[in-house]
Design a protein around this motif. Structure first.
Motif, short mmCIF file in Angstrom:
data_model
loop_
_atom_site.label_atom_id
_atom_site.label_comp_id
_atom_site.label_asym_id
_atom_site.label_seq_id
_atom_site.Cartn_x
_atom_site.Cartn_y
_atom_site.Cartn_z
N PHE A 330 0.82 -1.24 0.06
CA PHE A 330 0.08 0.02 0.10
C PHE A 330 0.88 1.30 -0.21
O PHE A 330 0.16 2.21 0.08
CB PHE A 330 -0.94 -0.02 1.01
N GLU A 331 2.36 1.24 0.00
CA GLU A 331 2.97 2.32 -0.18
C GLU A 331 3.01 2.71 -1.45
O GLU A 331 3.04 1.91 -2.33
CB GLU A 331 4.27 2.24 0.27
N ASN A 332 3.16 4.34 -1.51
CA ASN A 332 3.29 4.71 -3.12
C ASN A 332 4.85 4.59 -3.40
O ASN A 332 5.54 4.66 -2.32
CB ASN A 332 2.62 6.18 -3.16
N PRO A 333 5.12 4.50 -4.73
CA PRO A 333 6.47 4.69 -4.97
C PRO A 333 7.39 5.69 -4.42
O PRO A 333 8.75 5.26 -4.06
CB PRO A 333 6.59 4.73 -6.46
N ARG A 334 7.15 6.78 -4.16
CA ARG A 334 7.80 7.91 -3.71
C ARG A 334 8.25 7.36 -2.20
O ARG A 334 9.32 7.55 -1.81
CB ARG A 334 7.22 9.30 -3.64
N ASP A 335 7.05 6.80 -1.40
CA ASP A 335 7.48 6.52 0.11
C ASP A 335 8.29 5.42 0.11
O ASP A 335 9.38 5.33 0.97
CB ASP A 335 6.10 6.30 0.60
N CYS A 336 8.00 4.49 -0.91
CA CYS A 336 8.95 3.30 -0.80
C CYS A 336 10.33 3.62 -1.19
O CYS A 336 11.54 2.97 -0.73
CB CYS A 336 8.80 2.43 -2.09
N HIS A 337 10.50 4.72 -2.31
CA HIS A 337 11.85 5.17 -2.43
C HIS A 337 12.48 5.82 -1.30
O HIS A 337 13.81 5.49 -1.08
CB HIS A 337 11.82 5.95 -3.80
N ALA A 338 11.98 6.67 -0.56
CA ALA A 338 12.67 7.23 0.55
C ALA A 338 12.97 6.27 1.72
O ALA A 338 14.24 6.41 2.38
CB ALA A 338 11.61 8.18 1.16
N CYS A 339 12.00 5.16 1.76
CA CYS A 339 12.31 4.55 2.93
C CYS A 339 13.13 3.50 2.54
O CYS A 339 14.30 3.28 3.61
CB CYS A 339 11.06 3.59 3.27
N LEU A 340 13.49 3.13 1.26
CA LEU A 340 14.71 2.20 1.01
C LEU A 340 16.21 3.05 1.30
O LEU A 340 17.05 2.26 1.56
CB LEU A 340 14.80 1.55 -0.32
N HIS A 341 16.03 4.34 0.64
CA HIS A 341 17.30 5.08 0.72
C HIS A 341 17.55 5.12 2.23
O HIS A 341 18.84 5.12 2.45
CB HIS A 341 16.98 6.60 0.51
N ARG A 342 16.56 5.53 3.27
CA ARG A 342 17.03 5.66 4.60
C ARG A 342 17.72 4.13 5.06
O ARG A 342 18.54 4.21 5.93
CB ARG A 342 15.90 5.78 5.24
N ARG A 343 17.08 3.26 4.87
CA ARG A 343 17.45 1.92 5.40
C ARG A 343 18.83 1.58 4.75
O ARG A 343 19.52 1.13 5.51
CB ARG A 343 16.49 0.95 4.80
N ILE A 344 19.19 1.90 3.60
CA ILE A 344 20.43 1.50 2.98
C ILE A 344 21.78 2.52 3.62
O ILE A 344 22.43 2.02 4.17
CB ILE A 344 20.46 2.01 1.43
N LEU A 345 21.20 3.59 3.97
CA LEU A 345 22.14 4.54 4.50
C LEU A 345 22.46 4.39 6.06
O LEU A 345 23.60 4.15 6.42
CB LEU A 345 21.84 6.01 4.13
N SER A 346 21.34 3.75 6.53
CA SER A 346 21.56 3.43 7.89
C SER A 346 22.58 2.13 8.28
O SER A 346 22.80 1.92 9.33
CB SER A 346 20.10 3.45 8.82
N MET A 347 22.65 1.59 7.29
CA MET A 347 23.55 0.26 7.14
C MET A 347 24.94 0.64 6.84
O MET A 347 25.63 -0.19 7.07
CB MET A 347 23.16 -0.82 6.17
N GLY A 348 25.16 1.86 6.54
CA GLY A 348 26.77 2.17 6.12
C GLY A 348 26.98 1.64 4.77
O GLY A 348 28.04 1.83 4.65
N ARG A 349 25.81 1.47 4.06
CA ARG A 349 26.09 0.98 2.68
C ARG A 349 25.83 2.09 1.84
O ARG A 349 25.39 3.15 2.05
CB ARG A 349 25.36 -0.30 2.13
N LYS A 350 26.02 2.10 0.59
CA LYS A 350 25.93 3.21 -0.58
C LYS A 350 24.82 2.73 -1.55
O LYS A 350 24.73 1.43 -1.93
CB LYS A 350 26.93 3.41 -1.38
#
Ligand code: SF4
Length: 368
Positions: A330-350
Motif C-alpha cells: 500500500f506504499e506509494n513508490p515515492r514513499d518506498c523510494h525514501a524508505c529504502l534510501h534511509r534503510r540503506i544509508l543506516s546500514m553504512g552502505r551506498k
C-alpha cells in the motif's frame, strides 16, 4: 572450497554463534566481490494474467477470485519515467506468463525505453518461446529472470504443471538466454512442501553450474487459493497464514523437510553469495514480508546487494498477489523510494549509481 557436504552442514546448522561465522563470511565475500553499493531495480508488474497453474502461486490461471489487469504502454512508460526520477539504473518488467502480451507490442516498448532513457531493461515474463526471447533481445532487453524454483525434477513437476503438449525445462531456457546474450537470472523458493535439505544443497550447486548473473532466493509463502495450501493439514490453516505449514506428518519427511523460515532463507542467501561471489543477489520482498522491521536489511547484511522497489501503480499492486500479505503493497513508490534510501544509508552502505550490470559479466569482458 564450499563443497556440497559443507553446504549441507550449514543448511542444518542451528547454533547462532556458528551461524554468525557464516553471516560474516558471506558479508566479506560480498564486500570483496560486489562492493558496498546496493543497486535499486524498479519493479513494474505489467500484467497479472497467467496461463500456468503453478501449485503455489496466487496468479495461477484457475484462481477465479483474482481481478486481472494488463497495463497500457502509457502506464508502463509513466513508471519508467518514475524510475529515472528516482535515479534507478534498471527497470524490471514482470508479469505472469501472459500471451496477451504480444511480442511486437513489448518489443516496441523496450525500444522506447532504450531510446528515451539510459536504463537497463530486465524481463521476467515466464517461459516464452524462443522467437519472443530473440525479438526482445534484439529490441534491447539486457537481462531475463526465470527462477527454476527447485532442482528436484519430481518436486518441480509436482508444482509446475506444463502447458498441454509441452515439457517445462527452465534450465534449458536459462542456457538459451545466456546464448542470446542476456544476463541470466534465476532462483529458488525455500521451504516448498516436499523440499529436502539435499534438494536445497543441489539448488545451490546448480547456481554454481549455471554461472548465473542474478540469483533470487525467497521463502515459500502459502497462498490460500492454491493446491499447495489445500494439501496442508486443516489444523494449521488458522489466521490466514500458517505459522508452520509443515505441521502434518506428511510434510515433515522424517526431519528432512526444509522449513520456509526467515532463518533458512538467510542461510541460502549467504551460501549462494559464497558459492557465486560475483552474482547480483536481491534481498527479496518475500523476506520483508516475513520480517517487515528488518528482513531486507538482514538479507543485505548476509550476502545480498540488490533491492527491487515496486513502481507498479497502487491500483494494480495488490492484484499482483503471488503470495498474500506482501510487504509494502500500500506504499506509494515515492514513499518506498525514501524508505529504502534511509534503510540503506543506516546500514553504512551506498545506493548504487548506474545500471549495476553483472560484475561477473564485466570481469569476463575485461579478460577478452
Ligand atoms: S509462478 Fe509465474 S508462471 Fe506460475 S502461476 Fe505464478 S505467475 Fe504464473
Amino acid at each position: 572450497m564450499m563443497d556440497r557436504s559443507k553446504i549441507l552442514n550449514w543448511l542444518r546448522e542451528e547454533d547462532p554463534q556458528r551461524l554468525d561465522a557464516l553471516w560474516s563470511q558471506a558479508d566479506t565475500v560480498r564486500r570483496e566481490n560486489v562492493g558496498e553499493e546496493i543497486h535499486l531495480r524498479g519493479l513494474i508488474e505489467i500484467s497479472n494474467f497467467c496461463v500456468r497453474r503453478c501449485a503455489y502461486c496466487g496468479l495461477r490461471a484457475d484462481n477465479q477470485d483474482l481481478k486481472r489487469y494488463r497495463m497500457s504502454e502509457t502506464e508502463i512508460m509513466g513508471c519508467v519515467r518514475q524510475a529515472l526520477d528516482f535515479g534507478y539504473g534498471t527497470v524490471v518488467v514482470q508479469s505472469g506468463e501472459d500471451y496477451g502480451i504480444k511480442t511486437d507490442w513489448l518489443a516496441g516498448i523496450i525500444r522506447r525505453i532504450k531510446a528515451e532513457t539510459p536504463l537497463a531493461v530486465t524481463l521476467s515474463l515466464g517461459e516464452r518461446p524462443d522467437e519472443d526471447l530473440i525479438a526482445w533481445r534484439e529490441a534491447g532487453a539486457d537481462r531475463y529472470l526465470l527462477r527454476f524454483e527447485t532442482s528436484n525434477r519430481t518436486l518441480y513437476d509436482r508444482i509446475h504443471p506444463p502447458l498441454p503438449g509441452k515439457r517445462s525445462d527452465r534450465i534449458a531456457i536459462l542456457r538459451k538466454l545466456q546464448l542470446l546474450g542476456y544476463e541470466a537470472g534465476s532462483g529458488v523458493m525455500v521451504g516448498i512442501p516436499g523440499q529436502t535439505y539435499e534438494d536445497l544443497a543441489d539448488d545451490i550447486e546448480t547456481f554454481r553450474c549455471l554461472d548465473l548473473d542474478m540469483i533470487g532466493v525467497g521463502p515459500y509463502i502459502p497462498h490460500p487459493q492454491t493446491p499447495l495450501w489445500r494439501e496442508m493439514p486443516p489444523s494449521i490453516k488458522t489466521g490466514g497464514r500458517p505459522a508452520d505449514p509443515f505441521g502434518g506428518p506428511q510434510f515433515r519427511q522424517n526431519g528432512q523437510q526444509v522449513p520456509n523460515t526467515e532463518g533458512m532463507t538467510y542461510k541460502v542467501i549467504a551460501l549462494t553469495r559464497i558459492v557465486c561471489p560475483k552474482a547480483n543477489i536481491p534481498s527479496t520482498t518475500a523476506l520483508a514480508t516475513l520480517n517487515l522491521a528488518n528482513g531486507r536489511e538482514q538479507g543485505l547484511a548476509r550476502g545480498a546487494n540488490v533491492v527491487m522497489p515496486n513502481l507498479t501503480p497502487p491500483a494494480y499492486r495488490a492484484l499482483y498477489e503471488i503470495y498474500p500479505a506482501k510487504a509494502c503493497v500500500f506504499e506509494n513508490p515515492r514513499d518506498c523510494h525514501a524508505c529504502l534510501h534511509r534503510r540503506i544509508l543506516s546500514m553504512g552502505r551506498k545506493v548504487g549509481i548506474g545500471r549495476g550490470d553483472s560484475p561477473r559479466r564485466t570481469s569476463l569482458d575485461a579478460r577478452k
